[in-house]
Motif scaffolding. Structure first.
Motif, PDB file in Angstrom:
ATOM      1  N   THR A  39       0.811  -1.216   0.000  1.00  0.00           N
ATOM      2  CA  THR A  39       0.000   0.000   0.000  1.00  0.00           C
ATOM      3  C   THR A  39       0.845   1.269   0.000  1.00  0.00           C
ATOM      4  O   THR A  39       0.313   2.369  -0.121  1.00  0.00           O
ATOM      5  CB  THR A  39      -0.945   0.038   1.215  1.00  0.00           C
ATOM      6  OG1 THR A  39      -0.175   0.167   2.414  1.00  0.00           O
ATOM      7  CG2 THR A  39      -1.795  -1.212   1.270  1.00  0.00           C
ATOM      8  N   LYS A  88      -5.407   5.574  -1.927  1.00  0.00           N
ATOM      9  CA  LYS A  88      -4.943   5.269  -0.578  1.00  0.00           C
ATOM     10  C   LYS A  88      -5.994   5.655   0.454  1.00  0.00           C
ATOM     11  O   LYS A  88      -6.105   5.031   1.526  1.00  0.00           O
ATOM     12  CB  LYS A  88      -3.616   5.971  -0.312  1.00  0.00           C
ATOM     13  CG  LYS A  88      -2.467   5.388  -1.143  1.00  0.00           C
ATOM     14  CD  LYS A  88      -1.182   6.125  -0.901  1.00  0.00           C
ATOM     15  CE  LYS A  88      -0.045   5.486  -1.694  1.00  0.00           C
ATOM     16  NZ  LYS A  88      -0.326   5.412  -3.145  1.00  0.00           N
ATOM     17  N   ILE A 142      -8.478   2.829   0.626  1.00  0.00           N
ATOM     18  CA  ILE A 142      -7.943   1.737   1.447  1.00  0.00           C
ATOM     19  C   ILE A 142      -8.141   2.047   2.930  1.00  0.00           C
ATOM     20  O   ILE A 142      -8.586   1.201   3.707  1.00  0.00           O
ATOM     21  CB  ILE A 142      -6.449   1.510   1.150  1.00  0.00           C
ATOM     22  CG1 ILE A 142      -6.258   1.017  -0.287  1.00  0.00           C
ATOM     23  CG2 ILE A 142      -5.844   0.520   2.139  1.00  0.00           C
ATOM     24  CD1 ILE A 142      -4.797   0.939  -0.716  1.00  0.00           C
ATOM     25  N   ASP A 199     -11.913   1.902   3.957  1.00  0.00           N
ATOM     26  CA  ASP A 199     -12.361   0.511   4.089  1.00  0.00           C
ATOM     27  C   ASP A 199     -11.829  -0.101   5.378  1.00  0.00           C
ATOM     28  O   ASP A 199     -12.562  -0.749   6.127  1.00  0.00           O
ATOM     29  CB  ASP A 199     -11.888  -0.288   2.875  1.00  0.00           C
ATOM     30  CG  ASP A 199     -12.175  -1.775   3.017  1.00  0.00           C
ATOM     31  OD1 ASP A 199     -13.364  -2.143   3.092  1.00  0.00           O
ATOM     32  OD2 ASP A 199     -11.210  -2.561   3.059  1.00  0.00           O
ATOM     33  N   ARG A 200     -10.566   0.097   5.660  1.00  0.00           N
ATOM     34  CA  ARG A 200      -9.935  -0.442   6.870  1.00  0.00           C
ATOM     35  C   ARG A 200     -10.591   0.103   8.133  1.00  0.00           C
ATOM     36  O   ARG A 200     -10.715  -0.584   9.142  1.00  0.00           O
ATOM     37  CB  ARG A 200      -8.447  -0.099   6.852  1.00  0.00           C
ATOM     38  CG  ARG A 200      -7.641  -0.665   8.013  1.00  0.00           C
ATOM     39  CD  ARG A 200      -6.271  -0.027   8.059  1.00  0.00           C
ATOM     40  NE  ARG A 200      -6.382   1.426   8.197  1.00  0.00           N
ATOM     41  CZ  ARG A 200      -5.474   2.295   7.786  1.00  0.00           C
ATOM     42  NH1 ARG A 200      -4.380   1.881   7.190  1.00  0.00           N
ATOM     43  NH2 ARG A 200      -5.651   3.602   7.970  1.00  0.00           N
ATOM     44  N   ILE A 217      -9.553  -4.014  -3.841  1.00  0.00           N
ATOM     45  CA  ILE A 217      -9.472  -4.512  -2.468  1.00  0.00           C
ATOM     46  C   ILE A 217     -10.746  -5.250  -2.062  1.00  0.00           C
ATOM     47  O   ILE A 217     -10.859  -5.718  -0.919  1.00  0.00           O
ATOM     48  CB  ILE A 217      -9.180  -3.374  -1.475  1.00  0.00           C
ATOM     49  CG1 ILE A 217     -10.318  -2.341  -1.450  1.00  0.00           C
ATOM     50  CG2 ILE A 217      -7.850  -2.700  -1.809  1.00  0.00           C
ATOM     51  CD1 ILE A 217     -10.136  -1.240  -0.414  1.00  0.00           C
ATOM     52  N   THR A 259     -13.912  -4.308  -1.440  1.00  0.00           N
ATOM     53  CA  THR A 259     -14.609  -3.744  -0.294  1.00  0.00           C
ATOM     54  C   THR A 259     -16.118  -3.739  -0.493  1.00  0.00           C
ATOM     55  O   THR A 259     -16.617  -3.668  -1.629  1.00  0.00           O
ATOM     56  CB  THR A 259     -14.130  -2.302  -0.039  1.00  0.00           C
ATOM     57  OG1 THR A 259     -14.863  -1.748   1.065  1.00  0.00           O
ATOM     58  CG2 THR A 259     -14.372  -1.411  -1.251  1.00  0.00           C
TER      59      THR A 259
END
Length: 351
Positions: free
Chosen positions: A75, A277, A280, A283-284, A322, A324
């Motif tokens: 990432t 980014k 990402i 989502d995290r 990813i 998601t």
């Protein structure tokens, strides 16, 4: 006994060098989601179940050690210094530019949000904010980033245009007297104009870049404090956050909503960098929805940058990569975001 000690000292010095020596690269990776209500202060603010979140990226100057380790993180991205910093921009100038972009982002967000709600605002123009001083220019070693120019040749600076029109007719060797505010103290400088170094048009001037210094009075009073976060990309989410703080109904319907985009005074959303980014990170951090700018680029831009993707296209591609469940939503204006939120049904209690 001495040899092991010598080896240990050499090893420690090597590790220190690898950890501290600054390269002309930056390492960029996903940051975090931050709930915008935590940065908004207003009397009788409405508390809601859902959240509106600005997104960040983590950026640090690369060292030999961090450069090597970044290759192990899929990432992370390594970018050249010139992709982040302007030519001859000092650390102080870079930090001040990031802070100014954030304060301007908050200014625009408050202005747009209050106008959407029909609430009163008053704009106060306070002068020019110096962003950068060109090395060896007329103003070099006199003005500095962060200065606020309030007068030119005895005249109050009333707009960007007024200042530009006052300076433009002057010739090499002509002097201008500026009154500035620096760290809360007033100072005066008389500067002889000269050609701006490395200027393609060979213009005569001070050799500074600047933007408007202005404040916004609102009724009811509201403050946005996010000094630790730089850049303009939180504009859209700040706008939505202010609207939600001043509204009885929760515009999020109880969802965790994120997004990224600048906010213009007319309510249109502007593009930002590193949106992949931010997807990402969103989502995290458990976001349900993510707003991304979908306004098509102009023909001229596409000719200069063939194959360029909009923020929405980049965000959607990363979301698919990813895998998601977060929904990426295309927007062009703050109204698009509000309309989308309005049609959402509240989540079930079992969620």
């Amino acid at each position: 006994m001495r040899k092991p000690l010598v080896y240990m000292i050499i090893m420690m010095m090597l590790i220190a060098a690898l950890s501290l020596y600054r390269l002309d690269y930056y390492i960029v990776k996903p940051g975090h989601a931050y709930e915008v209500s935590e940065f908004i202060e207003v009397a009788d603010s409405h508390k809601h179940q859902g959240t509106l979140n600005l997104m960040t990226v983590a950026m640090q100057v690369a060292t030999p050690l961090s450069y090597a380790l970044s290759w192990l993180d899929p990432t992370s991205e390594i970018v050249k210094k010139e992709q982040v910093r302007r030519q001859d921009e000092s650390d102080k100038e870079y930090d001040l530019r990031q802070q100014k972009q954030m304060t301007d982002s908050q200014f625009n967000a408050k202005y747009v949000a209050y106008n959407k709600l029909g609430l009163k605002t008053k704009v106060n123009f306070e002068g020019l904010y110096v962003l950068h001083v060109v090395k060896d220019s007329a103003a070099y070693k006199q003005l500095q980033a962060g200065d606020e120019i309030t007068q030119v040749d005895g005249l109050p600076v009333t707009s960007l245009a007024m200042f530009t029109e006052h300076i433009a007719p002057k010739k090499k060797g002509d002097e201008v007297t500026l009154v500035i505010l620096r760290d809360g103290k007033e100072k005066s400088f008389t500067i002889a104009l000269k050609p701006i170094p490395e200027d393609a048009e060979e213009r005569i001037g001070l050799g500074i870049s600047y933007t408007a210094a202005q404040s916004l009075e609102t009724t009811p009073p509201l403050e946005v404090s996010a000094s630790d976060i730089g850049g303009p990309s939180a504009g859209l989410m700040f706008t939505l956050g202010i609207i939600n703080a001043l509204s009885e109904k929760d515009i999020t319907k109880g969802y965790a909503v994120a997004g990224s985009g600048t906010m213009n005074l007319d309510g249109t959303v502007g593009p930002i960098g590193e949106i992949g980014k931010k997807v990402i990170a969103a989502d995290r951090d458990g976001m349900d929805y993510f707003f991304a700018l979908s306004t098509p680029y102009s023909e001229e831009y596409m000719k200069a940058m063939p194959g360029a993707k909009t923020n929405y296209e980049e965000a959607l591609a990363m979301a698919k990569k990813i895998n998601t469940n977060m929904v990426v939503v295309p927007v062009e204006t703050v109204d698009d975001a509000l309309t989308y939120l309005q049609q959402l049904k509240a989540p079930s209690t079992s969620r």
